[in-house]
Design an enzyme around this catalytic site. Structure first.
Site, PDB file in Angstrom:
ATOM      1  N   GLY A  10       0.853  -1.199   0.000  1.00  0.00           N
ATOM      2  CA  GLY A  10       0.000   0.000   0.000  1.00  0.00           C
ATOM      3  C   GLY A  10       0.883   1.240   0.000  1.00  0.00           C
ATOM      4  N   GLY A  13      -0.117   5.002  -1.197  1.00  0.00           N
ATOM      5  CA  GLY A  13      -1.186   5.721  -0.507  1.00  0.00           C
ATOM      6  C   GLY A  13      -0.690   6.909   0.303  1.00  0.00           C
ATOM      7  N   ASP A  36       2.167  -1.959  -4.343  1.00  0.00           N
ATOM      8  CA  ASP A  36       0.788  -1.464  -4.316  1.00  0.00           C
ATOM      9  C   ASP A  36       0.024  -2.121  -5.455  1.00  0.00           C
ATOM     10  OD1 ASP A  36      -1.592   0.464  -4.499  1.00  0.00           O
ATOM     11  OD2 ASP A  36      -0.444   1.384  -2.884  1.00  0.00           O
ATOM     12  N   ARG A  38      -2.118  -0.223  -7.185  1.00  0.00           N
ATOM     13  CA  ARG A  38      -2.105   0.820  -8.217  1.00  0.00           C
ATOM     14  C   ARG A  38      -0.658   1.143  -8.596  1.00  0.00           C
ATOM     15  NH1 ARG A  38      -3.488   6.617  -5.259  1.00  0.00           N
ATOM     16  NH2 ARG A  38      -3.795   5.762  -3.193  1.00  0.00           N
ATOM     17  N   ASP A  54      -1.137  -7.498  -5.318  1.00  0.00           N
ATOM     18  CA  ASP A  54      -2.488  -7.484  -4.752  1.00  0.00           C
ATOM     19  C   ASP A  54      -2.447  -8.275  -3.452  1.00  0.00           C
ATOM     20  OD1 ASP A  54      -5.116  -7.702  -4.063  1.00  0.00           O
ATOM     21  OD2 ASP A  54      -5.804  -8.471  -6.001  1.00  0.00           O
ATOM     22  N   ILE A  55      -2.746  -7.609  -2.360  1.00  0.00           N
ATOM     23  CA  ILE A  55      -2.657  -8.229  -1.033  1.00  0.00           C
ATOM     24  C   ILE A  55      -3.614  -9.432  -0.892  1.00  0.00           C
ATOM     25  CG2 ILE A  55      -4.319  -6.612  -0.017  1.00  0.00           C
ATOM     26  CD1 ILE A  55      -1.288  -7.996   1.745  1.00  0.00           C
ATOM     27  N   TYR A 144     -15.568  -0.173   8.779  1.00  0.00           N
ATOM     28  CA  TYR A 144     -14.128   0.096   8.911  1.00  0.00           C
ATOM     29  C   TYR A 144     -13.687  -0.134  10.370  1.00  0.00           C
ATOM     30  CZ  TYR A 144      -9.870   3.051   8.832  1.00  0.00           C
ATOM     31  OH  TYR A 144      -8.590   3.553   8.939  1.00  0.00           O
ATOM     32  N   LYS A 148     -11.163  -2.953  11.847  1.00  0.00           N
ATOM     33  CA  LYS A 148      -9.938  -2.581  12.574  1.00  0.00           C
ATOM     34  C   LYS A 148      -9.918  -3.252  13.954  1.00  0.00           C
ATOM     35  CE  LYS A 148      -7.669   0.100   9.724  1.00  0.00           C
ATOM     36  NZ  LYS A 148      -6.443  -0.384   9.099  1.00  0.00           N
TER      37      LYS A 148
HETATM   38  N1  LIG Z   1      -4.986   8.334   6.558  1.00  0.00           N
HETATM   39  C1  LIG Z   1      -5.560   8.347   7.740  1.00  0.00           C
HETATM   40  O1  LIG Z   1      -6.019   9.391   8.208  1.00  0.00           O
HETATM   41  C2  LIG Z   1      -5.619   7.071   8.547  1.00  0.00           C
HETATM   42  C3  LIG Z   1      -6.127   7.133   9.856  1.00  0.00           C
HETATM   43  C4  LIG Z   1      -6.198   5.953  10.599  1.00  0.00           C
HETATM   44  C5  LIG Z   1      -5.726   4.768  10.067  1.00  0.00           C
HETATM   45  N2  LIG Z   1      -5.236   4.728   8.795  1.00  0.00           N
HETATM   46  C6  LIG Z   1      -4.782   3.435   8.263  1.00  0.00           C
HETATM   47  O2  LIG Z   1      -3.488   3.544   7.688  1.00  0.00           O
HETATM   48  C7  LIG Z   1      -3.389   2.654   6.564  1.00  0.00           C
HETATM   49  C8  LIG Z   1      -2.969   3.432   5.326  1.00  0.00           C
HETATM   50  O3  LIG Z   1      -3.906   4.450   5.100  1.00  0.00           O
HETATM   51  P1  LIG Z   1      -3.767   5.535   3.927  1.00  0.00           P
HETATM   52  O4  LIG Z   1      -4.427   6.759   4.409  1.00  0.00           O
HETATM   53  O5  LIG Z   1      -2.381   5.601   3.449  1.00  0.00           O
HETATM   54  O6  LIG Z   1      -4.718   4.859   2.838  1.00  0.00           O
HETATM   55  P2  LIG Z   1      -4.739   5.083   1.251  1.00  0.00           P
HETATM   56  O7  LIG Z   1      -6.083   4.698   0.773  1.00  0.00           O
HETATM   57  O8  LIG Z   1      -4.209   6.437   0.913  1.00  0.00           O
HETATM   58  O9  LIG Z   1      -3.663   4.011   0.776  1.00  0.00           O
HETATM   59  C9  LIG Z   1      -3.916   2.644   0.771  1.00  0.00           C
HETATM   60  C10 LIG Z   1      -3.158   2.038  -0.394  1.00  0.00           C
HETATM   61  O10 LIG Z   1      -3.456   0.630  -0.444  1.00  0.00           O
HETATM   62  C11 LIG Z   1      -3.570   0.248  -1.798  1.00  0.00           C
HETATM   63  N3  LIG Z   1      -4.382  -0.961  -1.934  1.00  0.00           N
HETATM   64  C12 LIG Z   1      -5.730  -1.070  -1.896  1.00  0.00           C
HETATM   65  N4  LIG Z   1      -6.108  -2.337  -2.128  1.00  0.00           N
HETATM   66  C13 LIG Z   1      -4.969  -3.054  -2.306  1.00  0.00           C
HETATM   67  C14 LIG Z   1      -4.704  -4.414  -2.569  1.00  0.00           C
HETATM   68  N5  LIG Z   1      -5.711  -5.294  -2.734  1.00  0.00           N
HETATM   69  N6  LIG Z   1      -3.410  -4.821  -2.676  1.00  0.00           N
HETATM   70  C15 LIG Z   1      -2.392  -3.929  -2.556  1.00  0.00           C
HETATM   71  N7  LIG Z   1      -2.593  -2.610  -2.300  1.00  0.00           N
HETATM   72  C16 LIG Z   1      -3.866  -2.178  -2.195  1.00  0.00           C
HETATM   73  C17 LIG Z   1      -4.224   1.445  -2.480  1.00  0.00           C
HETATM   74  O11 LIG Z   1      -3.975   1.435  -3.882  1.00  0.00           O
HETATM   75  C18 LIG Z   1      -3.563   2.621  -1.768  1.00  0.00           C
HETATM   76  O12 LIG Z   1      -2.422   3.096  -2.469  1.00  0.00           O
HETATM   77  C19 LIG Z   1      -4.746   1.962   6.453  1.00  0.00           C
HETATM   78  O13 LIG Z   1      -4.713   0.743   7.157  1.00  0.00           O
HETATM   79  C20 LIG Z   1      -5.672   2.914   7.162  1.00  0.00           C
HETATM   80  O14 LIG Z   1      -6.793   2.251   7.670  1.00  0.00           O
HETATM   81  C21 LIG Z   1      -5.183   5.852   8.018  1.00  0.00           C
END
Ligand SMILES: NC(=O)c1ccc[n+]([C@@H]2O[C@H](COP(=O)([O-])OP(=O)(O)OC[C@H]3O[C@@H](n4cnc5c(N)ncnc54)[C@H](O)[C@@H]3O)[C@@H](O)[C@H]2O)c1
Length: 313
Positions: A10, A13, A36, A38, A54-55, A144, A148
């Site tokens: 990921g 992201g 990732d 994407r 793909d996870i 969600y 979690k």
């Molecule tokens: N951003 C926040 O404010 C926040 C807050 C609390 C927790 N989190 C947690 O932190 C983690 C990362 O969050 P983020 O904000 O960077 O999310 P994001 O959506 O920006 O990034 C997630 C990435 O995972 C990739 N992804 C999706 N499905 C996939 C798959 N099947 N295989 C491989 N990659 C895949 C997406 O393409 C994306 O690039 C997550 O677990 C999220 O729940 C984020």
């Protein structure tokens, strides 16, 4: 001592980009493999290895872990809160199966350490609103949050039953300028900065007094690295640590932005995300993270806003 080789899943992201770049500085570019579903984020291009992954495809993941001699995994791929409410099945499947795939492979391949983030979204309407403690009533109402909370207990289970050294933080809403946010309820804060700079106005999808726990990305990245580098005996929480730095409402953020852009105007039109925000605590007690591994935030609302404005210029 064996050299560490890290896989970030990921990595394109909001968190993944900045975490990968930081890990590459610490461990060397070649020792941090970004992956990732994407395409590779532009900011990562040319900074180190990238694989498309793909996870949900456990075999492909397993092959990569063996082929690349991976010793640590950071799992960031997930469906976030607002997107999850639009597609609950997808959120549950990806957030759960993705984690279980990684934990199984970590067990089998004796991966040294795994990082997986949880969220303040584990808390629900029955949790205390102010200074929500580490151990309290937890009854999440979003898919969600449910995923979690279940994930936290899987981490705890794999640690106690199989000795997998998996560590986790309950991030608040994260604010950053490098990569765009991925469909969370707190994304409004980032949108507000961009719209204030570009349009001088913003229509906010949360009500003006929606007070939520937030954190600036540099603090979140530092917390993640500090947790992962702490000696294992300091980690008393194997579900996920509460983590906190600041809380504010859209009205307070807008007032802070107005000190830089006086003509900025904001309107409030709450949508379906208001109910999600209302189910969460307003502030978080992170005493356990502070005492176990020395967590201390650096950024408050004022310092974060000044840094965002400077970097978005
Ligand atoms: N951003 C926040 O404010 C926040 C807050 C609390 C927790 N989190 C947690 O932190 C983690 C990362 O969050 P983020 O904000 O960077 O999310 P994001 O959506 O920006 O990034 C997630 C990435 O995972 C990739 N992804 C999706 N499905 C996939 C798959 N099947 N295989 C491989 N990659 C895949 C997406 O393409 C994306 O690039 C997550 O677990 C999220 O729940 C984020």
């Amino acid at each position: 001592m064996q050299k560490e080789k890290i896989l970030v899943i990921g990595a394109s992201g909001q968190i993944g980009v900045e975490l990968t770049l930081t890990l590459r500085k610490l461990y060397g570019n070649a020792n941090v493999v970004a992956s990732d579903l994407r395409e590779e984020n532009d900011l990562l291009k040319g900074t180190g290895p990238y694989v498309s992954l793909d996870i949900m495809n456990k075999e492909m993941l397993h092959v990569q872990v063996i082929r690349q001699n991976i010793t640590q995994i950071y799992l960031l791929a997930a469906i976030l809160s607002a997107t999850g409410e639009k597609n609950p099945n997808l959120a549950w499947n990806l957030n759960m199966q993705g984690l279980l795939n990684v934990l199984d492979i970590a067990k089998e391949e004796q991966i040294h350490k795994v990082y997986w983030p949880s969220s303040i979204a584990v808390f629900g309407p029955t949790s205390p609103k102010a200074n929500c403690p580490q151990h309290t009533i937890i009854e999440p109402t979003t898919v969600y949050g449910i995923s979690k909370y279940a994930g936290e207990f899987w981490c705890n289970y794999y640690n106690h039953r199989y000795g997998v050294d998996v560590r986790s933080l309950r991030y608040p809403g994260l604010i950053s300028y490098k990569s765009s946010p991925g469909g969370g309820t707190t994304d409004y804060s980032i949108e507000m900065f961009h719209e204030a700079m570009e349009e001088k106005r913003y229509e906010c999808y949360l009500g003006e007094d929606t007070y939520l726990p937030m954190m600036y990305m540099p603090d979140a990245i530092r917390a993640t690295i500090e947790l992962m580098e702490a000696p294992a005996e300091k980690i008393s929480v194997r579900t996920s640590y509460n983590l906190s730095s600041m809380s504010f409402s859209p009205k307070q953020l807008a007032a802070e932005i107005k000190t830089f852009i006086p003509e900025f105007k904001i309107e409030y039109k709450p949508d379906y995300r208001q109910a999600i925000a209302d189910s969460w605590p307003q502030s978080i007690d992170d005493t356990v993270a502070r005492s176990d591994w020395g967590w201390k935030p650096e950024y408050d609302l004022k310092k974060m806003t000044a840094d965002m404005m400077e970097n978005l210029k």
